[in-house]
Structure formats: structure tokens, C-alpha cells
Scaffold this motif. Structure first.
Motif, PDB file in Angstrom:
ATOM      1  N   LEU A 503       9.863 -31.634  64.509  1.00 48.06           N
ATOM      2  CA  LEU A 503      10.266 -33.039  64.580  1.00 48.06           C
ATOM      3  C   LEU A 503       9.434 -33.881  63.621  1.00 48.06           C
ATOM      4  CD1 LEU A 503      10.676 -33.412  68.430  1.00 48.06           C
ATOM      5  CD2 LEU A 503      12.488 -33.458  66.714  1.00 48.06           C
ATOM      6  N   LYS A 504       8.384 -33.258  63.078  1.00 47.38           N
ATOM      7  CA  LYS A 504       7.426 -34.020  62.267  1.00 47.38           C
ATOM      8  C   LYS A 504       7.937 -34.162  60.832  1.00 47.38           C
ATOM      9  CE  LYS A 504       2.578 -34.063  60.994  1.00 47.38           C
ATOM     10  NZ  LYS A 504       2.370 -33.612  59.617  1.00 47.38           N
ATOM     11  N   LYS A 505       7.958 -35.414  60.343  1.00 48.98           N
ATOM     12  CA  LYS A 505       8.360 -35.687  58.956  1.00 48.98           C
ATOM     13  C   LYS A 505       7.184 -35.447  58.039  1.00 48.98           C
ATOM     14  CE  LYS A 505      11.928 -39.245  59.343  1.00 48.98           C
ATOM     15  NZ  LYS A 505      12.285 -40.647  59.041  1.00 48.98           N
ATOM     16  N   HIS A 506       7.391 -34.636  57.007  1.00 48.80           N
ATOM     17  CA  HIS A 506       6.360 -34.479  55.978  1.00 48.80           C
ATOM     18  C   HIS A 506       6.737 -35.410  54.830  1.00 48.80           C
ATOM     19  CE1 HIS A 506       4.668 -30.898  57.920  1.00 48.80           C
ATOM     20  NE2 HIS A 506       5.924 -30.648  58.248  1.00 48.80           N
ATOM     21  N   VAL A 507       5.954 -36.478  54.642  1.00 46.07           N
ATOM     22  CA  VAL A 507       6.271 -37.461  53.600  1.00 46.07           C
ATOM     23  C   VAL A 507       5.520 -37.071  52.326  1.00 46.07           C
ATOM     24  CG1 VAL A 507       6.221 -39.888  52.961  1.00 46.07           C
ATOM     25  CG2 VAL A 507       6.587 -39.222  55.350  1.00 46.07           C
ATOM     26  N   VAL A 508       6.217 -37.045  51.178  1.00 50.68           N
ATOM     27  CA  VAL A 508       5.554 -36.677  49.926  1.00 50.68           C
ATOM     28  C   VAL A 508       5.039 -37.935  49.242  1.00 50.68           C
ATOM     29  CG1 VAL A 508       6.954 -34.605  49.667  1.00 50.68           C
ATOM     30  CG2 VAL A 508       7.716 -36.734  48.606  1.00 50.68           C
ATOM     31  N   PRO A 509       3.941 -37.821  48.487  1.00 45.51           N
ATOM     32  CA  PRO A 509       3.304 -39.018  47.896  1.00 45.51           C
ATOM     33  C   PRO A 509       4.011 -39.507  46.632  1.00 45.51           C
ATOM     34  CG  PRO A 509       2.033 -37.078  47.357  1.00 45.51           C
ATOM     35  CD  PRO A 509       3.158 -36.602  48.193  1.00 45.51           C
ATOM     36  N   ILE A 510       5.305 -39.755  46.739  1.00 47.93           N
ATOM     37  CA  ILE A 510       6.093 -40.241  45.595  1.00 47.93           C
ATOM     38  C   ILE A 510       6.806 -41.502  46.051  1.00 47.93           C
ATOM     39  CG2 ILE A 510       7.977 -39.715  43.974  1.00 47.93           C
ATOM     40  CD1 ILE A 510       5.832 -37.663  43.588  1.00 47.93           C
ATOM     41  N   ASN A 511       6.748 -42.520  45.210  1.00 50.02           N
ATOM     42  CA  ASN A 511       7.409 -43.765  45.592  1.00 50.02           C
ATOM     43  C   ASN A 511       8.926 -43.622  45.576  1.00 50.02           C
ATOM     44  OD1 ASN A 511       4.908 -44.802  45.814  1.00 50.02           O
ATOM     45  ND2 ASN A 511       4.971 -45.992  43.890  1.00 50.02           N
ATOM     46  N   GLN A 512       9.539 -44.392  46.460  1.00 44.42           N
ATOM     47  CA  GLN A 512      10.978 -44.339  46.671  1.00 44.42           C
ATOM     48  C   GLN A 512      11.789 -44.492  45.374  1.00 44.42           C
ATOM     49  OE1 GLN A 512      11.935 -44.708  50.342  1.00 44.42           O
ATOM     50  NE2 GLN A 512      13.703 -43.615  49.552  1.00 44.42           N
ATOM     51  N   GLN A 513      11.391 -45.471  44.511  1.00 45.73           N
ATOM     52  CA  GLN A 513      12.247 -45.788  43.358  1.00 45.73           C
ATOM     53  C   GLN A 513      12.353 -44.632  42.367  1.00 45.73           C
ATOM     54  OE1 GLN A 513       9.235 -47.362  43.860  1.00 45.73           O
ATOM     55  NE2 GLN A 513       8.162 -47.676  41.910  1.00 45.73           N
ATOM     56  N   HIS A 514      11.323 -43.766  42.320  1.00 41.42           N
ATOM     57  CA  HIS A 514      11.349 -42.641  41.389  1.00 41.42           C
ATOM     58  C   HIS A 514      12.449 -41.656  41.742  1.00 41.42           C
ATOM     59  CE1 HIS A 514       7.842 -44.476  39.858  1.00 41.42           C
ATOM     60  NE2 HIS A 514       7.016 -44.052  40.828  1.00 41.42           N
ATOM     61  N   PHE A 515      12.775 -41.587  43.068  1.00 42.02           N
ATOM     62  CA  PHE A 515      13.833 -40.664  43.486  1.00 42.02           C
ATOM     63  C   PHE A 515      15.177 -41.093  42.911  1.00 42.02           C
ATOM     64  CE2 PHE A 515      10.636 -39.445  46.557  1.00 42.02           C
ATOM     65  CZ  PHE A 515      10.789 -38.069  46.557  1.00 42.02           C
ATOM     66  N   ASN A 516      15.371 -42.422  42.863  1.00 39.83           N
ATOM     67  CA  ASN A 516      16.650 -42.900  42.329  1.00 39.83           C
ATOM     68  C   ASN A 516      16.873 -42.406  40.898  1.00 39.83           C
ATOM     69  OD1 ASN A 516      17.023 -44.194  44.726  1.00 39.83           O
ATOM     70  ND2 ASN A 516      16.099 -46.123  43.993  1.00 39.83           N
ATOM     71  N   VAL A 517      15.795 -42.364  40.118  1.00 37.71           N
ATOM     72  CA  VAL A 517      15.873 -41.888  38.737  1.00 37.71           C
ATOM     73  C   VAL A 517      16.296 -40.423  38.707  1.00 37.71           C
ATOM     74  CG1 VAL A 517      14.555 -41.490  36.629  1.00 37.71           C
ATOM     75  CG2 VAL A 517      14.105 -43.534  38.015  1.00 37.71           C
TER      76      VAL A 517
END
Lengths: 619, 463
Positions: A503-517
């Protein structure tokens, strides 16, 4: 002579005997527990009730693993006081000598185990313990024998054994198989008795403790032939057996079956994950096998040797155990790191300079998204170089060490270079390989390497190794725009939901906007002209993907890889397709991924020709 | 009317009530042991309890008839009853065997066992013979006569084979002792043959039966101790040596007593008796121990060891007794309750023969120590009551018969209960009034009702 007095001798005799007997009775009935214990031994039995093994459902409540009862004929040597070998041999249709040999064999083999304390094989055979005489009899066979077993005074009786039946001949590597417990396991865990089965791999093994349920115990009063007369002490000490809760898997058995069909005659795998939950929808390992081939002792004996010696390794769970270089799909992660580190901007331009690293012919990539679309090797060479050589030290070698360590922390956060810990036996999983400074210092020597030495990691070649599961997880992480839940099979144990770790979310240290690219790049891969993954295209929803063509040494055909998720917004499925020795990623892996997505999202296939072509292709 | 009034006025009520209680307990226990849930009525004739109840009815009816017969008839016709029983015992040897013994006359479940009635007949005839003997003029002939009367039915019973009943015939020896039958004529003939000393009477001959009894106990003790070392004061002594030492000490004490307090006139004779007794005992215990350890064949040794509890073989030779003892032991103080016997009930069948020879164990399992105490006390009461009835008879015939009945009871109870609690070897004889079986109930009822009749007429007899 006075005879009258002699009556006292007779009276004394009677009184003395009476007192003697009463003292003896008092001793036996009140003070000495031996006889009472002996009575318990004689007339009372502890019967264990083994609940049926848990049923396994897929995410749409299709039964995918169910029970099938077979019978073991058990023997307790102590009770075979008047054993007529001839009549018994006739009953089971054996030769008399065979029965004798089998009994001897039980004595010599069943009780032996490797004593960890002494390191020697020791026997703990006990005459009062039941051992399986004949294993795995069908219902038809046992009904011929069972009515006559009363003649053997409880020394021989039948015991049901749960074996598994799989209504769908798929997903063998997920379910795993069961086989008989060994002596060590019997010693270690009181749940097991000779002749019982235990999960050996897959879900059967990792969820053994859940699936086996909780044994019940009944205390009963038995007659001289060990038949039950009545419950002991009005069931006061009895406990009920607790059947295992059902296991509900995240698996979609129809998608799994479809994936196995597509992968027929090809080596490789498909892993599909629901990004939101981390539930594994499909995990195809090809070639696979029908799980029913390893259900029950007879089947195992018949089929196991062939499966083990098959050169195509059907027992090898490729998605978890095979480690491949990821190829170009790795560029997605490089983009994210470079953007996060600020080394490039979304519209950075690097020329396709084929002198440093090879590339194919394509227009110059004028943005990150286009670089992904064209899968431009020199672009990522140049970008990743900025990360690995951040100009923080005097020499480029020292500088590379600092840069690689930084890069490595990102990789670890993406769940690479270590086992993901899926809910299948941990030892049966591999973690892939992400090299760090320590790794190169060991193999190349400290100060002997810099980015130019190790540049192939930028394009997912060289030392980099990933399992197909990790590839699919990367797709899920990008689909989620920056987090993932460890992929897992079991969606719910009974109605309690998955285990807490899932159930645990592993969050990666990348800002949201970079994913859009990056996601825009993945869309272009599939939809824009010059994109490498157009075979996965659909008109009804947006598929985002990335091809990979993994170089596989000289004179060997490249592996074909494709990772994707769809739809672009609010993704329902993320997957990785890996086809060994198939050529370019766009040619085989992409169309398979496209069909899988279509099957899952639309339930039906539009382009039947393409489907047929893939099914019929043998690689 | 006068006869009837007198009859019931003189009946010994305590004995009658005790016996009726035993019968009631018998039916109750047989019902519990053989209980079949499908026909729970006590009157179901297909079940053993129905049959048992029927036999109790028949027996009481026969008993009533016996009360109406004049007691003198038994004395007058004792020879004929005895001879009749001998004839039956011969005939029975030609019948087909049931459970390996030719003991039944008649067909199947309706058969009777003549051996049960031979006990009564022998008791009656023995009473008549001893009554006729002038005790002051005993000779070899009188002793031999009595022994032959006992030996004849005993021999026929042994041929069946029925070791239990044969053993019961030895109970009459105790009655002979009470009546002063001496083995002197036999012994004197042997002793005087050697002409060392002359005896008119011997202590041994007079008290032959208790001596035999004492010897048997000594044998048992020496068997028990022959294999068992005993630790005393840090020394490990073989049990048999300890016993010898003990007896030697006892002999020395007697010797000192004899020297200081004995009559000088008899000193020589007493010394001879003491020395020969000492030599006899020491030789007896050591030879028994020697025979047991070195001569007895393994299977014989096994039997003896099992009986003495020196060895256990719960699933083999000792199967029945071991399970019976377990059943008794599991009863505890209060028992498991009526119909709750889990070991010895016929439904579980762990103890074979639990409705006949081993019926004490289901009783004891269900009623516990308290029930067993009650039952044993009742038996002791019955036996002692019979003894006291015997003692109040004016007629020697009546008294001897009464003692015989008492001793038969004693033997049956002692052996039957004894084997259920491991104090007697497994010998199949019924527990009076409790064990299932028509012959046994009918025989015991007849025996007791004849006794009651004789007792009620005791005042008619002129001494």
C-alpha cells in the motif's frame, strides 16, 4: 482340638483379600495415573482436520486455482498386528512381495532425514506414526479399496490430500507448484505430516501460511478398530479448522491467457501492471507450461524431468529472474534525471554526432521529447555526460565518481539495482544491476575510469541490467508521474486487502513537470512520424511508449523491447514487452504491447490480421 | 399355611436382599456394556440385556421352587445329584466346542454349562460324606475318598478344558480344613516310614491347607523377588538372597524361643520340625527361583512374568488384562457415569469378553472407586453372611454345604476381580450374579436358594 476357631482363618482370608483388593483399586483408580493414561491411549484419538487449501481468484473473480482431492493410503505399523499381506496385496492388486518391499522401504526411507546437528542421515521412523503407503490415488481407485480397510484394525486407512487443479492452463510461473513435504519440514513445522503437500514456488510458496488454513483438532472415542464412536468429552477440547481465506489476485487471467497466446513460439515475457495500485495484471513468461502438469505426485513424477531438461527453460520465471540490458527504454530515466538536475531544459538541442556513439538516421532532435521520439543516442550521450561529469572535482575521474553516485541514487529510487520484493518467494527474484562508483573501482580500478569509459550506461547498454518486471514498473512509475507501488500479485487476502507493504507509495525525487516532457516524448514515439513505436498506436486512446533494441553481443539478433502505458491521462495499464532475439523494439515488442493494451482496455481486437500475424510468428 | 408362614419367617433376609441387589446390579451392568442404541428397551430379547433379564426371571422362579422343596431331599439324594452331574460332564465332552471348550449342553444361546451345577452337586455330596465321618477315627481311606470326590468332576472339567472351574473345586479344601479333615494319615505314613522320630499327629497334616496357602504365597514372593534386586543401605542385593536372609533370621528367633520357652518334653520333636521347615522353605524359594531363571522355557517365563507384572506386553499376550486394567484405572474416584464406559463397553470393544469374564472392569470404569468399594463390600458381606449362616447350623451337613457355597463365592469374586486389577492370572470364571450368562446365574441362584431353604429349616434338625 477346637475346630470352631478355624472359621477365623476363613473369615480372615476373605477380609484380607477384600482389603488387599480395595487398596489395589484405590491405587489404580486414584493415585496412579498410568492406567488412566493407558486408557486414553487405547480409546481416545486426536484427529486433525486439515481445512481445504484456499482458492485463488483473479481480479474478475474467475476461479484460477481450485482444489482437487486425491487420496493417500496411510499405514501405521504398530497397528498391523495381524496383517494378512496376501489379502491386502490382492486388494490393491499388487504382488505380495511388492507389499513387503514397500513396507520395508517406508521403514528405511520415510523416517530418514538429514540431522543438522550431526550432519548425518538419521532415522526417526516410529511405529505409531502414519506414513503414506500408496500416494495419490484417485477417487475411483480409493472407492475400490476403502470399504475393506476396516479389516486391518486401523493400521491402514485413507487420507484425503488436496492437490491443485487449474481451470486455465496459464500463469504456471505465477502459481508455482506443490509437492510432498520432506522430513526436515515435518520436523520444523507441526502442521505437516508425511504425505502432505507444501507450496514449492510461486504464490503457493509465498502464501503457504495463508493458503493452508488453520488445522482443527477433534478428540474422539474410538473402538478397537479405530473407528469413531463418539466425540470425547462432548467436544469440549475440540477446535474447528479454519479454512484459508480466498486469495484474490490482481491478475487478469484472460489478459494473461491472451499474452501467452501472443508470445507462443517466442522467447520472452510480458509484464503488465495497473499503475494506480501496483497490481500485476499479467506476467507472461514464454515458453511456459500448463500448471496442471505439475499438480499431484504422479504428474510431477511424469512431467518434471522433461520440464527441467527443456533447453527453453519453461520453469524459469523470466519476468522475475532474467536480467537483460534495458536498451533505449533507459533513455526515459536519463531524461528525467537530466531535467531534474537542471543539466538540460525541455528544449535543449544536442546534435546527432555519430562519432561518439552510433545512431540511425533521423532529423535533429530539437527538444527532449523529440530526442525520445527519435531515440537519439548522441543526444543522451551528451546529456548524461553533464550529469556524470558535473565539474565538481579536479580530475575528470574524481568528477565522474561524484556524478555517478548522484546518478545512482536516482536509479535506486526508481527501484533498480535491487530486488523489487514482489510477493513471490524472494530468493526466486533477481534485482538486475546498476553500477555505482564502488562497482567500477573494483573492476576497473579507482581513478581508471570516467564518463567516456562507461558511456554506454547512458543508452541502457553496458553493465546495466534490469528484469522485465523492473521495466514494467518504470512504465508504471512514469504513468503515475513520479511514484510507484511495489508490484504484487495478491490484491486481497480474503477481504482484508493486500499486505501493508503493497500500500506504500514510493515517490521518486523528480519534479512533476519533468514527467510531462518525457510523456510527451513517449506519445510522439507512438503517434508522430519518425517515432519508433507506431505499431502500438490506437485511435481510441492515447498510448505512450518507448522502444528498445537491446544489443546482444556479436552474431546474435537483438532483443526487442517496448514499455508503454495507456491511456495517457489516468493510465489504466503499464506494461513491458520483451522478446528475445527478435530484432528492433518497434517491430515485435511494440505491436504485442499494442494488442495487450487493446485487449485490456477494449476487450476486443480491431486489427485481427496483425493479431494473427503475431500469433503465427515463430522466433 | 403353616409351612408357608414358617418358610418366610425363617428366611435370612439380609442375604436374600444382598443377592437380589447383586442381580439388579448385574442386569444394570450388562445393559450398559452391551447397550445397543437401536433397541434401548431392557426387554429386547435380541440383546444380551433382554436375555439376562429373562435368565434372572427364570432363576428366581427356580429359586422359589427350591424353597418349596423339603431340605432333607438334598441330603437324601446328594449321591444321585452328584452322579447325575458327572454323567452330564461326560456327555458335554462329546458336544461341539464353543470358543474352543466343550462346556455347553444344548444349542447356541440356550445352552447350559453342567460345570456350574457340578459345583453345587459336589458341595452337597461332600457335605454328606464329611458329615458321616467320625473325625476322631480318620484314616487314609477317609482322606482319599474326599479327594476322589473332588478329583472326579475336577478331572472332567479339566478335559473341557475349563481351568477356572477346576480351580474353584480347590476351594472345598478350605472347607475340609474348617471341618477338621486332617492330612495326617497321608503324611504320617510317609514320615513314619523313615523311623527317625515317631509322631501321632503332625502340625503339617492338621494345618495342611493353610500350609499349602502359605507355601503358594512364598512361591509367588520368591518369583517376584528372583529377578528384582533390592537396594538396602547402599547395597544391591538380589531379592531372593534377601528373602533367604529374612527367613534365616526368623528361624533363629524361633530357635531361641524354642530353647528358652519350649516344653523340654517336646523339644526334640519341635527342633526337628523347625529345622525341616527351615530347610524346606529355603530349598523351596531357592529352587523356584532357580527353576524360573534357568529351567523354565521362554514362553513359560513370559507368562509368569506377565502375571507378576515384571514385564509388559500390552498388545500381545497381556492384551485383555492390560486393557481391562486401563479401563478400571480410568474410572477414577467417581467413575465416568452410567453408559459412559469408553474403554470397556462392547461398542468400543477394546476389552474382549467385557460382558462376561471381564465385567468388573466396565462396572468399575462407570462407577469408579466408590462403586467398586460398594460392590466389593457387598460381596464380602455376602460371603461373611454365608459363613455366619454356616456357623449357626445345628446340622453338620448344612454347615458344610454353607461353607462350600461361601468359598465358591469367594473364589469366583477373588479370581474374577483379581484378574481385572492385575492381582490374579487371567482365568475365565464369571463374577457371581453380575456376569452375563444363564448357567452362571441359574447355578448361583440355586446354590443360594438351597442354602436359604436349608437355613430356614435349621431348627427342625435335632442335634
Amino acid at each position: 482340638m477346637n475346630l470352631e476357631n478355624r472359621k477365623y482363618f476363613l473369615v480372615g482370608l476373605v477380609v484380607f483379600t477384600g482389603i488387599l483388593f480395595l487398596s489395589r483399586l484405590a491405587y489404580m483408580q486414584i493415585f496412579d495415573p498410568t492406567w488412566s493414561r493407558r486408557a486414553t491411549e487405547i480409546a481416545e484419538r486426536r484427529r486433525e482436520i486439515i481445512p481445504p487449501r484456499g482458492t485463488v481468484f483473479d481480479r474478475n473473480w474467475n476461479k484460477i486455482v481450485v482444489n482437487q482431492i486425491s487420496y493417500n493410503l496411510m499405514v501405521v505399523e504398530e497397528k498391523l498386528t495381524t496383517f494378512d499381506t496376501a489379502s491386502f496385496a490382492k486388494l490393491i492388486g499388487w504382488e505380495k512381495s511388492e507389499v513387503r518391499e514397500r513396507l520395508l522401504e517406508i521403514k528405511q526411507n520415510e523416517g530418514y532425514y538429514l540431522n543438522p546437528a550431526t550432519g548425518k542421515r538419521e532415522s526417526n521412523f516410529r511405529k505409531d506414526r502414519p506414513y503414506p503407503l500408496i500416494k495419490d490415488l484417485s477417487l475411483e481407485e480409493i472407492t475400490q479399496i476403502a470399504p475393506f480397510l476396516g479389516d486391518y484394525g486401523g493400521g491402514i486407512y485413507e487420507e484425503p490430500v488436496g492437490t491443485r487443479y487449474y481451470p486455465y492452463p496459464n500463469a504456471a510461473n505465477i502459481f508455482g507448484y506443490m509437492s510432498e513435504v520432506n522430513q526436515e519440514e515435518i520436523e520444523k513445522d507441526p502442521f505437516y505430516r508425511p504425505g502432505m503437500n507444501i507450496g514449492r514456488s510461486g504464490i503457493e510458496r509465498s502464501y503457504e501460511a495463508v493458503l493452508r488454513g488453520i488445522k482443527g483438532v477433534r478428540y474422539i472415542v474410538t473402538d478397537a478398530t479405530a473407528h469413531e464412536i463418539k466425540p470425547y468429552a462432548d467436544k469440549k477440547f475440540d477446535t474447528l479448522a479454519t479454512p484459508s481465506p480466498n486469495l484474490i489476485l490482481g491478475l487478469d487471467i484472460n489478459l494473461q491467457a491472451y499474452g501467452e497466446e501472443l508470445m507462443k513460439n517466442k522467447k520472452g515475457c510480458i509484464v503488465a501492471i495497473e499503475p494506480r495500485s501496483g497490481e500485476i495484471l499479467t506476467m507472461v513468461s514464454s515458453p511456459g507450461y500448463d500448471p496442471n502438469l505439475l499438480s499431484g505426485r504422479k504428474n510431477i513424477r511424469k512431467n518434471y524431468p522433461a520440464l527441467v531438461s527443456d533447453p527453453n527453460l519453461p520453469l524459469f520465471a523470466r519476468p522475475l529472474q532474467a536480467e537483460y540490458p534495458p536498451g533505449s527504454i533507459f533513455k526515459l530515466l536519463q531524461s528525467l534525471i537530466c531535467l531534474q538536475e537542471g543539466k538540460i531544459r525541455p528544449n535543449s538541442v544536442f546534435s546527432c554526432n555519430k562519432t561518439v556513439v552510433g545512431c540511425h538516421n533521423h532529423p535533429t532532435a530539437t527538444s527532449v521529447a523529440k530526442a525520445i521520439q527519435y531515440s537519439c543516442n548522441p543526444y543522451f550521450y551528451a546529456a548524461v555526460r553533464k550529469v556524470i561529469q558535473p565539474n565538481l572535482a579536479n580530475t575528470k575521474e574524481q568528477d565522474a565518481e561524484i556524478g555517478l553516485e548522484n546518478w545512482y541514487t536516482y536509479m535506486t529510487a526508481f527501484g533498480l539495482g535491487k530486488k523489487l520484493n514482489v510477493d513471490i518467494d524472494f530468493s526466486a527474484q533477481r534485482g538486475g544491476l546498476i553500477p555505482n562508483a564502488h562497482y567500477y573501482n573494483r573492476y576497473l580500478g579507482k581513478g581508471n575510469w570516467s564518463f567516456s569509459t562507461i558511456c554506454s550506461i547512458a543508452i541502457g547498454q553496458g553493465e546495466i541490467k534490469m528484469t522485465p518486471l523492473q521495466m514494467a514498473n518504470i512504465a508504471a512509475m512514469i504513468a503515475n508521474r513520479g511514484w510507484f507501488i511495489t508490484p504484487h500479485f495478491v490484491k486481497s487476502i480474503g477481504n482484508k486487502g493486500p499486505r501493508a507493504v503493497y500500500l506504500k507509495k514510493h515517490v521518486v525525487p523528480i519534479n512533476q513537470q519533468h514527467f510531462n516532457v518525457v510523456i510527451e516524448g513517449m506519445r510522439r514515439v507512438v503517434y508522430e512520424p519518425g517515432g519508433t513505436g507506431s505499431e502500438a498506436r490506437s485511435a481510441d486512446y492515447v498510448v505512450c511508449g518507448k522502444t528498445g533494441t537491446v544489443q546482444n553481443g556479436k552474431n546474435k539478433k537483438n532483443h526487442s523491447v517496448f514499455i508503454a502505458f495507456a491511456p495517457k491521462d489516468n493510465p489504466k495499464i503499464a506494461l513491458a514487452v520483451f522478446v528475445e532475439n527478435a530484432g528492433a523494439g518497434g517491430v515485435w515488442a511494440a505491436p504485442i504491447a499494442g494488442l495487450m493494451i487493446e485487449k485490456y482496455l477494449k476487450k476486443s481486437i480491431v486489427n485481427l490480421e496483425k493479431e494473427q500475424l503475431i500469433k503465427n510468428t515463430k522466433l | 399355611m403353616r409351612t408357608k408362614d414358617r418358610l418366610f419367617a425363617n428366611l435370612d433376609l439380609p442375604l436374600l436382599i444382598a443377592v437380589l441387589t447383586l442381580m439388579f446390579l448385574g442386569v444394570l451392568t450388562v445393559y450398559s456394556v452391551t447397550y445397543n442404541p437401536e433397541s434401548p428397551s431392557i426387554l429386547s430379547m435380541g440383546e444380551k440385556y433382554g436375555k439376562q433379564l429373562l435368565w434372572v426371571g427364570i432363576s428366581l422362579f427356580v429359586g422359589l421352587l427350591m424353597l418349596l422343596i423339603d431340605a432333607d431331599i438334598y441330603r437324601k439324594f446328594a449321591e444321585f445329584i452328584y452322579l447325575g452331574c458327572l454323567v452330564l460332564l461326560v456327555i458335554v465332552l462329546f458336544m461341539p466346542p464353543v470358543h474352543g471348550a466343550r462346556a455347553w449342553l444344548g444349542i447356541g444361546g440356550l445352552g447350559i454349562q453342567p460345570a456350574e451345577f457340578a459345583k453345587i452337586a459336589t458341595a452337597l455330596y461332600l457335605a454328606k460324606i464329611i458329615d458321616q465321618i467320625n473325625l476322631k477315627l480318620q484314616n487314609l481311606q477317609t482322606v482319599v475318598n474326599i479327594l476322589v470326590i473332588l478329583a472326579l468332576p475336577g478331572f472332567l472339567v479339566a478335559l473341557q478344558p475349563d481351568a477356572g472351574t477346576l480351580l474353584v473345586f480347590s476351594s472345598f479344601l478350605f472347607v475340609m480344613y474348617r471341618e477338621g479333615i486332617s492330612f495326617d494319615p497321608l503324611l504320617l505314613r510317609i514320615i513314619n516310614y523313615f523311623r527317625v522320630v515317631r509322631f501321632k499327629t503332625t502340625w503339617l497334616g492338621t494345618h495342611f491347607i493353610p500350609f499349602l496357602f502359605f507355601t503358594l504365597i512364598l512361591c509367588l514372593m520368591s518369583l517376584l523377588l528372583s529377578n528384582t534386586p533390592i537396594h538396602i543401605l547402599g547395597l544391591e542385593l538380589p531379592g531372593i538372597q534377601l528373602l533367604s536372609l529374612f527367613i534365616t533370621l526368623l528361624g533363629l528367633i524361633f530357635l531361641l524361643l524354642l530353647i528358652f520357652f519350649g516344653y523340654p518334653r517336646y523339644r526334640k520333636n519341635h527342633l526337628v520340625v523347625l529345622l525341616s521347615a527351615y530347610a524346606f522353605i529355603i530349598m523351596l524359594i531357592n529352587s523356584i527361583s532357580f527353576v524360573f531363571q534357568h529351567v523354565a522355557k521362554p514362553h513359560q517365563k513370559n507368562r509368569i512374568e506377565l502375571f507378576l507384572g515384571l514385564k509388559e506386553d500390552p498388545n500381545g499376550d497381556d492384551y485383555n488384562r492390560n486393557r481391562a486394567m486401563a479401563a478400571v484405572g480410568s474410572g477414577g474416584i467417581y467413575g465416568k457415569g452410567y453408559l459412559q464406559a469408553s474403554v470397556s463397553s462392547m461398542r468400543t470393544n477394546h476389552v474382549p469378553e467385557s460382558e462376561t469374564d471381564f465385567i468388573f472392569c466396565p462396572f468399575s470404569e462407570e462407577w469408579g472407586f466408590l462403586g467398586s468399594l460398594l460392590l466389593l463390600s457387598l460381596y464380602v458381606f455376602v460371603i461373611l453372611r454365608i459363613f455366619s449362616i454356616a456357623e449357626r447350623q445345628r446340622s453338620t451337613f448344612f454347615r458344610i454345604y454353607a461353607y462350600c457355597v461361601g468359598m465358591i463365592f469367594f473364589y469366583h469374586v477373588a479370581i474374577n476381580v483379581g484378574m481385572n486389577i492385575g492381582l490374579a492370572p487371567v482365568i475365565g470364571i464369571p463374577l457371581p450374579f453380575i456376569s452375563y450368562g444363564g448357567s452362571s446365574i441359574l447355578a448361583f441362584t440355586s446354590m443360594v436358594f438351597i442354602l436359604l431353604k436349608l437355613d430356614s429349616q435349621r431348627k427342625d434338625v435335632l442335634r
